[in-house]
Design a protein around this motif. Structure first.
Motif: not given
Length: 102
Positions: A59-63
């Motif tokens: 999630x952090x990387x995608x954001x």
């Protein structure tokens, strides 16, 4: 950064380098804040197994990649940087967890 030129106003490489150096210092300061949150996470999480959360990592990387795309910078490069950042954060949190809880 008041005495620095905006990227559009730079006329020399010295001006560009001064801007990059100033931004790098700000980025490192922000990373110090980010790592402080990792210390907080290590303090709050009850179990060492909770430190690595692959769903949250994704999630952090995608954001970060989505924000990069929105800003018109290479999302794939940002995703790669964030992969490294998140792994370093997990490693740091593991060390802090061990320091705090043994």
């Amino acid at each position: 950064m008041a005495d620095l030129f905006s990227p559009e106003d730079c006329m020399t490489m010295a001006q560009v380098r001064a801007g990059v150096d100033a931004l790098d210092a700000r980025i490192v300061a922000l990373l110090a804040d980010r790592f402080a949150y990792m210390r907080a996470a290590a303090r709050i999480k009850p179990d060492r197994a909770d430190v690595r959360d692959e769903a949250r990592k994704g999630q952090v990387i995608a954001q970060a990649a989505a924000e990069a795309a929105k800003l018109g910078i290479p999302a794939d490069a940002i995703a790669a940087m964030w992969e490294t950042l998140v792994e370093a954060s997990i490693d740091y949190e593991m060390v802090e967890f061990a320091r705090l809880k043994g």
